[in-house]
Design a protein around this motif. Structure first.
Motif, mmCIF file in Angstrom:
data_model
loop_
_atom_site.group_PDB
_atom_site.id
_atom_site.type_symbol
_atom_site.label_atom_id
_atom_site.label_comp_id
_atom_site.label_asym_id
_atom_site.label_seq_id
_atom_site.Cartn_x
_atom_site.Cartn_y
_atom_site.Cartn_z
ATOM 1 N N LEU A 243 0.826 -1.209 0.000
ATOM 2 C CA LEU A 243 0.000 0.000 0.000
ATOM 3 C C LEU A 243 0.861 1.260 0.000
ATOM 4 C CD1 LEU A 243 -2.740 -1.166 2.519
ATOM 5 C CD2 LEU A 243 -3.149 -0.521 0.139
ATOM 6 N N SER A 244 1.893 1.260 0.855
ATOM 7 C CA SER A 244 2.790 2.431 0.924
ATOM 8 C C SER A 244 3.523 2.633 -0.393
ATOM 9 C CB SER A 244 3.803 2.253 2.064
ATOM 10 O OG SER A 244 3.153 2.153 3.304
ATOM 11 N N ILE A 265 -6.371 -3.386 -3.159
ATOM 12 C CA ILE A 265 -5.928 -4.036 -1.922
ATOM 13 C C ILE A 265 -6.872 -3.679 -0.777
ATOM 14 C CG2 ILE A 265 -4.091 -4.158 -0.202
ATOM 15 C CD1 ILE A 265 -2.078 -3.722 -2.443
ATOM 16 N N VAL A 266 -7.257 -2.404 -0.679
ATOM 17 C CA VAL A 266 -8.170 -1.978 0.387
ATOM 18 C C VAL A 266 -9.515 -2.694 0.253
ATOM 19 C CG1 VAL A 266 -9.477 -0.010 1.303
ATOM 20 C CG2 VAL A 266 -7.063 0.250 0.742
ATOM 21 N N ASN A 267 -9.991 -2.846 -0.993
ATOM 22 C CA ASN A 267 -11.259 -3.568 -1.208
ATOM 23 C C ASN A 267 -11.166 -5.000 -0.704
ATOM 24 O OD1 ASN A 267 -12.370 -1.323 -2.414
ATOM 25 N ND2 ASN A 267 -12.063 -2.037 -4.505
ATOM 26 N N LEU A 268 -10.043 -5.657 -0.987
ATOM 27 C CA LEU A 268 -9.842 -7.026 -0.518
ATOM 28 C C LEU A 268 -9.820 -7.074 1.006
ATOM 29 C CD1 LEU A 268 -9.078 -10.038 -0.948
ATOM 30 C CD2 LEU A 268 -6.686 -9.285 -1.039
ATOM 31 N N LEU A 269 -9.065 -6.185 1.614
ATOM 32 C CA LEU A 269 -8.970 -6.159 3.074
ATOM 33 C C LEU A 269 -10.319 -5.862 3.715
ATOM 34 C CD1 LEU A 269 -5.598 -4.195 3.473
ATOM 35 C CD2 LEU A 269 -5.957 -6.648 3.818
ATOM 36 N N ASP A 270 -11.094 -4.955 3.117
ATOM 37 C CA ASP A 270 -12.423 -4.627 3.646
ATOM 38 C C ASP A 270 -13.362 -5.836 3.559
ATOM 39 O OD1 ASP A 270 -11.870 -2.054 4.433
ATOM 40 O OD2 ASP A 270 -12.563 -1.128 2.568
ATOM 41 N N LYS A 271 -13.277 -6.585 2.452
ATOM 42 C CA LYS A 271 -14.121 -7.778 2.305
ATOM 43 C C LYS A 271 -13.789 -8.805 3.384
ATOM 44 C CE LYS A 271 -14.976 -7.497 -2.675
ATOM 45 N NZ LYS A 271 -14.713 -8.109 -3.998
ATOM 46 N N ILE A 327 -13.712 -15.244 -1.698
ATOM 47 C CA ILE A 327 -13.547 -13.790 -1.557
ATOM 48 C C ILE A 327 -13.128 -13.228 -2.905
ATOM 49 C CG2 ILE A 327 -12.411 -11.933 -0.284
ATOM 50 C CD1 ILE A 327 -11.717 -14.015 1.881
ATOM 51 N N GLY A 328 -14.053 -12.604 -3.581
ATOM 52 C CA GLY A 328 -13.738 -12.038 -4.891
ATOM 53 C C GLY A 328 -12.743 -10.902 -4.791
ATOM 54 N N SER A 329 -11.828 -10.830 -5.758
ATOM 55 C CA SER A 329 -10.849 -9.742 -5.796
ATOM 56 C C SER A 329 -10.604 -9.364 -7.244
ATOM 57 C CB SER A 329 -9.530 -10.162 -5.127
ATOM 58 O OG SER A 329 -8.814 -11.046 -5.966
ATOM 59 N N ASP A 330 -9.841 -8.283 -7.429
ATOM 60 C CA ASP A 330 -9.525 -7.810 -8.777
ATOM 61 C C ASP A 330 -8.277 -8.476 -9.335
ATOM 62 O OD1 ASP A 330 -11.554 -5.608 -9.231
ATOM 63 O OD2 ASP A 330 -10.710 -4.976 -7.323
ATOM 64 N N ASN A 331 -7.684 -9.395 -8.592
ATOM 65 C CA ASN A 331 -6.477 -10.073 -9.050
ATOM 66 C C ASN A 331 -6.819 -11.247 -9.963
ATOM 67 O OD1 ASN A 331 -4.760 -8.433 -7.558
ATOM 68 N ND2 ASN A 331 -4.907 -9.743 -5.758
ATOM 69 N N ILE A 332 -5.974 -11.477 -10.962
ATOM 70 C CA ILE A 332 -6.087 -12.690 -11.763
ATOM 71 C C ILE A 332 -5.645 -13.879 -10.913
ATOM 72 C CG2 ILE A 332 -5.224 -13.880 -13.815
ATOM 73 C CD1 ILE A 332 -4.764 -11.135 -15.073
ATOM 74 N N THR A 333 -4.628 -13.658 -10.153
ATOM 75 C CA THR A 333 -4.088 -14.660 -9.252
ATOM 76 C C THR A 333 -3.531 -13.932 -8.025
ATOM 77 O OG1 THR A 333 -2.554 -16.545 -9.141
ATOM 78 C CG2 THR A 333 -1.776 -14.606 -10.301
ATOM 79 N N ARG A 373 0.827 -16.456 7.996
ATOM 80 C CA ARG A 373 1.131 -15.071 8.400
ATOM 81 C C ARG A 373 -0.008 -14.541 9.267
ATOM 82 N NH1 ARG A 373 3.612 -10.896 4.338
ATOM 83 N NH2 ARG A 373 5.356 -12.155 5.026
ATOM 84 N N ASN A 374 0.380 -13.882 10.340
ATOM 85 C CA ASN A 374 -0.576 -13.126 11.155
ATOM 86 C C ASN A 374 -0.608 -11.704 10.596
ATOM 87 O OD1 ASN A 374 -2.192 -14.039 13.383
ATOM 88 N ND2 ASN A 374 -0.307 -14.751 14.358
ATOM 89 N N VAL A 375 -1.635 -11.391 9.827
ATOM 90 C CA VAL A 375 -1.726 -10.076 9.211
ATOM 91 C C VAL A 375 -2.235 -9.077 10.241
ATOM 92 C CG1 VAL A 375 -2.823 -8.705 7.392
ATOM 93 C CG2 VAL A 375 -2.127 -11.069 6.937
ATOM 94 N N ASP A 376 -1.494 -7.993 10.394
ATOM 95 C CA ASP A 376 -1.881 -6.932 11.331
ATOM 96 C C ASP A 376 -1.352 -5.619 10.770
ATOM 97 O OD1 ASP A 376 -2.461 -5.225 13.392
ATOM 98 O OD2 ASP A 376 -1.530 -6.438 14.970
ATOM 99 N N LEU A 377 -2.234 -4.816 10.191
ATOM 100 C CA LEU A 377 -1.800 -3.549 9.601
ATOM 101 C C LEU A 377 -2.865 -2.495 9.785
ATOM 102 C CD1 LEU A 377 -2.440 -3.186 5.839
ATOM 103 C CD2 LEU A 377 -3.032 -5.339 6.934
ATOM 104 N N SER A 378 -2.438 -1.243 9.662
ATOM 105 C CA SER A 378 -3.355 -0.111 9.721
ATOM 106 C C SER A 378 -3.193 0.710 8.458
ATOM 107 C CB SER A 378 -3.071 0.758 10.948
ATOM 108 O OG SER A 378 -3.312 0.030 12.140
ATOM 109 N N TRP A 379 -4.334 1.147 7.923
ATOM 110 C CA TRP A 379 -4.305 1.980 6.714
ATOM 111 C C TRP A 379 -5.450 2.986 6.781
ATOM 112 C CZ3 TRP A 379 -0.721 2.982 3.376
ATOM 113 C CH2 TRP A 379 -1.030 3.642 2.184
ATOM 114 N N LYS A 380 -5.097 4.253 6.715
ATOM 115 C CA LYS A 380 -6.093 5.329 6.776
ATOM 116 C C LYS A 380 -6.993 5.179 8.005
ATOM 117 C CE LYS A 380 -4.456 6.656 2.825
ATOM 118 N NZ LYS A 380 -3.431 7.724 2.778
#
Length: 420
Positions: A243-244, A265-271, A327-333, A373-380
């Motif tokens: 993201l950065s 990426i934000v859309n995926l994380l929000d879903k 979980i739908g995303s905009d990625n092909i893979t 992975r333990n995902v732990d992040l902050s964005w906006k």
């Protein structure tokens, strides 16, 4: 000691050469919100340099060596634009005919012909330039060209390996040159996709090269550098860095689709966040978790729950999980799913090389050698926390106790790079 005429002649060419270098620095660092403003600014500065060159008296550019420099500088000025210009090719061709030893003229001519679409002729020019002596700029350009030539080629992987070697050769000439390390990172990144996006060590090598490149202050104005390193971080699921990186690329060049990558990426994380909030304590999870059927695993695998996993690769371990949602995303893979393990712990699965129709809701998946992975992040000002497992290859997943066949796999080649 030079007489005044020689000094005046030399000064004119020196001024024109310095102005041309400044023009290229402007090209590589100036990315206004409106791309048309960039082109008009380059055009204005180009016209000033061409006028400066035209002001050099004819008698001061009569000798072949003088004329070669004159033609080279004019060609280089015309070639500053992103699109092919015949004037650039004409002047640069004259320069190398007048003085075949001008390595930078061969370099510029190769770059110009590349824009024309004649990649083989461009390669020949760059090889001729390199024959004049080791040169990191020429090696970096060759590295880029080999990646371009690899697209759709029968010997795609071989050309990408040659690209990586050119970048290594450039680094050997100057270990602190950021552009050389950047090219090496791009080579490894393309190698990751060319080989089917399964060998994540290529991504790690790419990111290491990008990290070294960033130590060079000159790289910090390059939006493509930030974009490509963000791509590598995205596929390593380093979401914070991705993201950065995309945000930095968007700030430097609004013309890139970096802002769109951030939103994806934000859309995926929000879903993921919404699914966990709504369904994380769903009563049916306990039922699904308890319905898992024992799968006979070959040695040395043993079954564990998600909470037992360590960060990174977990060799010889397997996790049983039930698919709750795609979980739908905009990625092909990769493909993303929300699962729960036998303890009812929810986690996100990202899986490569599997066709979208193979895994369905309610399926029991056996995940071999999971990368956790333990995902732990902050964005906006929003925080995202979830457990994640990545599978790099279709052979790492059993669906309802059955191994997948190659017919159920997909091998996607993704061109995710931006080149300056």
């Amino acid at each position: 000691m030079k007489n005044s005429v020689e000094e005046e002649e030399g000064d004119a060419f020196v001024r024109a050469a310095k102005a041309t270098e400044s023009l290229y620095h402007l090209r590589d660092t100036y990315y206004p919100p409106n791309p048309c403003d960039r082109i008009s600014t380059l055009q204005h500065n180009s016209d000033l340099i061409l006028n400066l060159l035209d002001s050099i008296p004819i008698e001061q550019r009569k000798l072949p060596a003088q004329r070669a420099i004159f033609e080279y500088l004019r060609g280089k000025v015309f070639d500053v634009f992103p699109d092919y210009k015949k004037e650039a090719e004409d002047h640069l061709s004259k320069a190398v005919k007048l003085n075949p030893s001008l390595a930078d003229a061969w370099l510029c001519l190769g770059n110009c012909i590349w824009k024309k679409g004649d990649l083989l002729a461009a390669k020949n020019c760059l090889n001729l330039a390199l024959n004049k002596g080791p040169n990191k700029k020429i090696l970096c350009k060759l590295s880029m060209l080999k990646r371009k030539m690899s697209n759709g080629a029968d010997n795609e992987a071989e050309l990408v390996e040659e690209s990586i070697q050119h970048a290594r050769d450039a680094i050997a000439l100057d270990v602190k040159d950021g552009d050389s390390w950047y090219n090496l990172g791009n080579g490894y990144l393309m190698n990751f996709f060319v080989t089917g996006a399964s060998d994540h060590t290529k991504l790690s090598q790419s990111l290491k090269a990008y990290q070294i490149a960033e130590k060079d202050e000159g790289m910090k104005s390059n939006p493509d550098f930030y974009f490509n390193s963000a791509i590598a971080n995205k596929y390593q699921e380093n979401y914070q860095r991705a993201l950065s990186g995309f945000e930095a690329a968007a700030l430097r060049d609004p013309g890139l689709n970096a802002a769109e990558e951030v939103q994806n990426i934000v859309n995926l994380l929000d879903k993921v966040d919404n699914l966990l909030k709504v369904h994380g304590r769903d009563s049916r999870i306990a039922t699904l978790a308890s319905s898992s059927v024992a799968v006979n695993l070959i040695s040395p695998y043993r079954t564990v729950t998600v909470d037992f996993l360590s960060e990174g690769l977990n060799k010889a371990l397997a996790v049983e999980g039930r698919v709750l949602f795609f979980i739908g995303s905009d990625n092909i893979t990769p493909l993303y799913y929300l699962l729960c393990d036998s303890n009812g712990t929810c986690f996100v699965l990202s899986v490569y090389h599997v066709r979208p129709d193979v895994i369905k809701g309610g399926d029991q998946l056996t995940l071999l050698d999971p990368c956790f992975r333990n995902v732990d992040l902050s964005w906006k000002e929003k925080r995202y926390q979830f457990k994640s497992i990545r599978l790099n290859f279709y052979a790492q997943v059993l669906v309802n106790g059955k191994t997948l066949t190659r017919q159920q796999a997909v091998f996607t080649s993704v061109d995710a790079q931006h080149e300056p």
